[in-house]
Enzyme design. Structure first.
Site, PDB file in Angstrom:
ATOM      1  N   GLY A 245       0.785  -1.241   0.000  1.00 27.01           N
ATOM      2  CA  GLY A 245       0.000   0.000   0.000  1.00 27.01           C
ATOM      3  C   GLY A 245       0.805   1.273   0.000  1.00 27.01           C
ATOM      4  O   GLY A 245       0.270   2.349   0.235  1.00 27.01           O
ATOM      5  N   GLU A 467      -8.468  -1.947  31.048  1.00 22.34           N
ATOM      6  CA  GLU A 467      -8.059  -0.814  30.201  1.00 22.34           C
ATOM      7  C   GLU A 467      -7.418   0.289  31.046  1.00 22.34           C
ATOM      8  O   GLU A 467      -6.447   0.920  30.614  1.00 22.34           O
ATOM      9  CB  GLU A 467      -9.253  -0.264  29.417  1.00 22.34           C
ATOM     10  CG  GLU A 467      -9.860  -1.226  28.407  1.00 22.34           C
ATOM     11  CD  GLU A 467      -8.861  -1.817  27.426  1.00 22.34           C
ATOM     12  OE1 GLU A 467      -7.861  -1.153  27.082  1.00 22.34           O
ATOM     13  OE2 GLU A 467      -9.052  -2.983  27.020  1.00 22.34           O
ATOM     14  N   ASP A 541      -3.160  -9.516  24.453  1.00 19.21           N
ATOM     15  CA  ASP A 541      -1.962  -8.915  25.072  1.00 19.21           C
ATOM     16  C   ASP A 541      -0.871  -9.968  25.255  1.00 19.21           C
ATOM     17  O   ASP A 541       0.299  -9.723  24.957  1.00 19.21           O
ATOM     18  CB  ASP A 541      -2.301  -8.348  26.464  1.00 19.21           C
ATOM     19  CG  ASP A 541      -3.313  -7.211  26.380  1.00 19.21           C
ATOM     20  OD1 ASP A 541      -3.419  -6.618  25.307  1.00 19.21           O
ATOM     21  OD2 ASP A 541      -3.987  -6.941  27.397  1.00 19.21           O
TER      22      ASP A 541
HETATM   23  P1  ATP Z   1       0.866  -3.785  -2.830  1.00 21.54           P
HETATM   24  O1  ATP Z   1       2.278  -4.022  -2.456  1.00 21.54           O
HETATM   25  O2  ATP Z   1      -0.069  -4.290  -1.777  1.00 21.54           O
HETATM   26  O3  ATP Z   1       0.515  -4.186  -4.218  1.00 21.54           O
HETATM   27  P2  ATP Z   1       1.228  -1.056  -3.629  1.00 21.54           P
HETATM   28  O4  ATP Z   1       2.444  -0.530  -2.962  1.00 21.54           O
HETATM   29  O5  ATP Z   1       1.340  -1.452  -5.052  1.00 21.54           O
HETATM   30  O6  ATP Z   1       0.594  -2.218  -2.747  1.00 21.54           O
HETATM   31  P3  ATP Z   1      -0.751   0.723  -4.560  1.00 21.54           P
HETATM   32  O7  ATP Z   1      -1.626  -0.294  -5.177  1.00 21.54           O
HETATM   33  O8  ATP Z   1       0.086   1.539  -5.470  1.00 21.54           O
HETATM   34  O9  ATP Z   1       0.110   0.052  -3.445  1.00 21.54           O
HETATM   35  O10 ATP Z   1      -1.608   1.712  -3.658  1.00 21.54           O
HETATM   36  C1  ATP Z   1      -2.962   1.509  -3.383  1.00 21.54           C
HETATM   37  C2  ATP Z   1      -3.671   2.834  -3.298  1.00 21.54           C
HETATM   38  O11 ATP Z   1      -3.206   3.581  -2.199  1.00 21.54           O
HETATM   39  C3  ATP Z   1      -3.453   3.721  -4.485  1.00 21.54           C
HETATM   40  O12 ATP Z   1      -4.376   3.439  -5.507  1.00 21.54           O
HETATM   41  C4  ATP Z   1      -3.653   5.102  -3.921  1.00 21.54           C
HETATM   42  O13 ATP Z   1      -5.018   5.431  -3.885  1.00 21.54           O
HETATM   43  C5  ATP Z   1      -3.169   4.959  -2.500  1.00 21.54           C
HETATM   44  N1  ATP Z   1      -1.788   5.427  -2.362  1.00 21.54           N
HETATM   45  C6  ATP Z   1      -0.727   4.681  -1.982  1.00 21.54           C
HETATM   46  N2  ATP Z   1       0.384   5.437  -1.937  1.00 21.54           N
HETATM   47  C7  ATP Z   1       0.031   6.679  -2.291  1.00 21.54           C
HETATM   48  C8  ATP Z   1       0.742   7.900  -2.451  1.00 21.54           C
HETATM   49  N3  ATP Z   1       2.039   7.987  -2.227  1.00 21.54           N
HETATM   50  N4  ATP Z   1       0.048   8.982  -2.853  1.00 21.54           N
HETATM   51  C9  ATP Z   1      -1.270   8.926  -3.090  1.00 21.54           C
HETATM   52  N5  ATP Z   1      -2.003   7.793  -2.965  1.00 21.54           N
HETATM   53  C10 ATP Z   1      -1.369   6.691  -2.563  1.00 21.54           C
END
Ligand code: ATP
Length: 645
Positions: A245, A467, A541
């Site tokens: 992500g 908590e 935990d």
């Molecule tokens: P994976 O390793 O799980 O395939 P990835 O690194 O390829 O993940 P992406 O698919 O490029 O991740 O990112 C998913 C979504 O997160 C994008 O479509 C975008 O909406 C958002 N996102 C991630 N990084 C950014 C960024 N640097 N700027 C803006 N949006 C982002």
């Protein structure tokens, strides 16, 4: 913190519209309908009622009611009744039942015969006693059965063929234009044409260094002469490495969008099938298609699915040979095309350490771009990108949102923005405010609130003290992340939760680790202190504590007895091995050290809470009253928190 990531946003879907039926669908309907109508089309069964020879002889022949007889295919005899006899009550009742035109005209009755000779003999004998006027003529007719029988033989095959076509069509739809029975060896990469690539660097936030590196590629794709003129070689392959992500796919799409070139996208796992040789043939096909469309970008996501170091995991993975041959083909293809041919391969992975060194050597994927989880400033920028199309209220402060989301990836932030918009719409509001964003963050971190969950007053009491234990201990321990709030509203699977604000540090000291153990054990310690016994509520935990304690001893060398050794294996080689990298005795010692570490931390926490028992009870009471307690409330009870510089 539990996190989820929104993935594949903005991905093109190319499934067919649900209302459009394929021609095969209509052909299948036509054929099935044909199955019902064919028998009547080629039906050689005579019309009329079936009777026996005896009925024919006594009721019809002997009464002189028969007009003529036709023997059909030497199998059946059809009987035509004289017109003037048709009103005879004997025949009239049949006529009423079958009151259609064909019955009126005949044949009216029929019966089967064993053989033509025996029928002729019987007829001769029966007609002998009849007067000349009542004798009946016999005609013979033959209908061909060949055509209908060929058709009925063919129908199952035709139906099977149609079914096959439909299934293979459906399979290719499932794979997004992917593999079907007909194109096993074909690459199932998704092609986004240059006109369709809408992502640009504007959509990528907070990845400045990475952007700088890939901008050169855009330049090359736009005007290659600038580079080739001076004899420069452009890298053929670039690997984007980073946690899920963090925008690897997004960056690759942005390169294609900026350079305005076609973008082939495929996942590493899509190459690998259970059939031998398919992966290699798909790699071949992908590069063949890409070379026809130069300049272009080939993006291989999750390249570790095929690019894993050869020989690693050989014990367990039966499909190793197939993966290796796919990888070999990829290496061959990458060697095979010219440096400046215009095909640039971008690949993404979360684990670059697992990749085969051959894949990473100069001339192949020799450039590595590392993408990290965004820091506070980068998160702010990502929020801005995803808020572009949102209707925001004036109380939304992007800086605060960025500060409350440490450890979140770009995909998580995109998810928060969308979740906040959904919460707003559900609540009937027309602008997204601060509260909706906070609710979205909480929901993503801890799951959905479950206010309807039935919890007994005694259980509530235990949860509140548990908590409160976390809150008080983490307030008093200097190395623990600052507490944000605690709640006893059930969320997701948990009955209560504490929110912390993790500080972004690259290294943590041994005391930070130990104090973190204490803060995590504080819930159980508080239960023991107040109620004299512990409950099952500390499962989560205890799991965390056990894992962390093993990490401290086995990886970070924090145990004096074990010494400054680490059994961490960055190469991933030991991952699938059956053997532990230490002896049986060391294993025992590790277990003892872990147990000691946890029990010492537990005792320390109990002492800490004991000396602040009044505060603990006060926080628990506040929790029972308000369900949520914020850091300001705890500050009132325990005084200002000592902060480490
Ligand atoms: P994976 O390793 O799980 O395939 P990835 O690194 O390829 O993940 P992406 O698919 O490029 O991740 O990112 C998913 C979504 O997160 C994008 O479509 C975008 O909406 C958002 N996102 C991630 N990084 C950014 C960024 N640097 N700027 C803006 N949006 C982002």
């Amino acid at each position: 913190m539990g996190k989820i990531s929104s993935r594949d946003q903005g991905k093109k879907t190319d499934s067919p519209s649900p209302t459009r039926k394929s021609p095969f669908f209509w052909l299948a309907i036509f054929m099935i309908a044909g199955l019902f109508f064919l028998p009547s089309l080629f039906n050689t069964t005579p019309t009329g009622k079936e009777i026996s020879w005896q009925q024919f002889k006594t009721n019809m022949l002997d009464r002189g009611a028969v007009e003529k007889l036709i023997v059909v295919n030497n199998e059946r005899v059809t009987v035509f009744i004289k017109k003037e006899k048709i009103n005879d009550p004997l025949f009239n009742k049949d006529l009423k039942k079958n009151f259609d035109k064909s019955f009126k005209e005949g044949p009216h009755y029929w019966f089967s015969i064993g053989s033509i000779e025996s029928f002729e003999d019987k007829m001769e004998a029966a007609q002998k006693s009849l007067p000349e006027s009542q004798r009946v003529e016999i005609a013979y007719e033959r209908y061909s059965n060949t055509f209908p029988s060929i058709i009925s033989l063919l129908i199952p095959f035709i139906l099977l063929f149609i079914l096959w076509r439909m299934l293979s069509g459906r399979m290719s739809n499932i794979g997004g234009g992917g593999p079907s029975i007909f194109n096993f060896g074909k690459s199932n990469a998704r092609l986004i044409e240059k006109e369709e690539t809408v992502v640009t660097f504007e959509d990528v936030a907070g990845l400045e260094e990475a952007e700088m590196e890939v901008k050169e590629i855009v330049e090359f794709l736009k005007s290659p002469e600038k580079f080739t003129k001076v004899g420069a070689k452009i890298p053929k392959g670039i690997i984007l490495v980073g946690p899920p992500g963090t925008g690897k796919t997004l960056l690759a799409k942005a390169v294609a969008g900026e350079a305005q070139v076609p973008f082939f996208s495929i996942s590493g796992s899509a190459f690998v099938e259970m059939f031998v040789g398919v992966g290699a043939s798909r790699v071949r096909d992908l590069f063949k298609t890409a070379k026809e469309r130069t300049p272009c970008i080939v993006f291989i996501d999750e390249i570790d699915a095929i690019g894993r170091s050869r020989g690693k995991g050989a014990y367990l993975s039966g499909s190793n040979d197939e993966r290796e041959s796919t990888l070999n083909q990829l290496l061959t293809e990458m060697d095979g095309f010219d440096t400046n041919s215009g095909v640039i391969v971008l690949a993404a992975t979360n684990r670059a350490d697992l990749l085969d060194p051959a894949l990473l050597r100069p001339g192949r994927f020799d450039r590595h771009i590392y993408l990290e989880l965004p820091n506070i400033r980068e998160r702010e920028e990502i929020f801005k990108v995803h808020m572009r199309n949102l209707l925001l209220d004036s109380d939304v402060d992007i800086k605060i949102l960025a500060s409350q989301t440490p450890g979140f990836s770009g995909a998580d932030i995109a998810n928060i923005c969308n979740e906040a918009a959904l919460i707003t719409a559900r609540g009937g509001k027309d602008k997204i405010g601060k509260t909706e964003f906070f609710e979205a963050i909480d929901r993503i971190v801890a799951g959905l609130e479950k206010k309807s969950k039935i919890i007994s007053p005694q259980e509530k009491l235990i949860i509140a003290h548990h908590e409160a234990g976390h809150a008080v201990a983490s307030w008093l321990l200097k190395h623990v992340d600052p507490l944000l709030k605690i709640s006893i509203i059930p969320r997701g699977k948990s009955l209560g939760a504490a929110w912390y604000l993790p500080e972004e540090k690259s290294i943590r000291s041994q005391s930070a680790f130990t104090e973190h153990l204490c803060a995590t054990l504080a819930g159980r310690a508080a239960e023991e202190l107040i109620f004299g016994e512990v409950s099952s509520g500390a499962l989560d935990d205890l799991e965390k504590v056990t894992k962390e304690a093993y990490t401290m001893v086995v990886y970070y060398g924090f145990s004096k007895k074990i010494g400054h050794v680490s059994f961490y294996d960055s190469t991933g080689l030991a991952q699938n091995g059956f053997m532990k990298p230490y002896s049986e005795e060391t294993g025992k010692m590790i277990d003892e050290e872990v147990r000691l570490l946890i029990s010492e931390s537990y005792e320390k926490t109990k002492q800490l809470l004991l000396s602040h028992k009044a505060a603990l009870i006060q926080v628990a009471e506040l929790l029972l009253k308000n369900e949520i307690v914020y850091r300001e409330d705890i500050e009132k009870v325990l005084g200002k928190r000592e902060v480490l510089e």
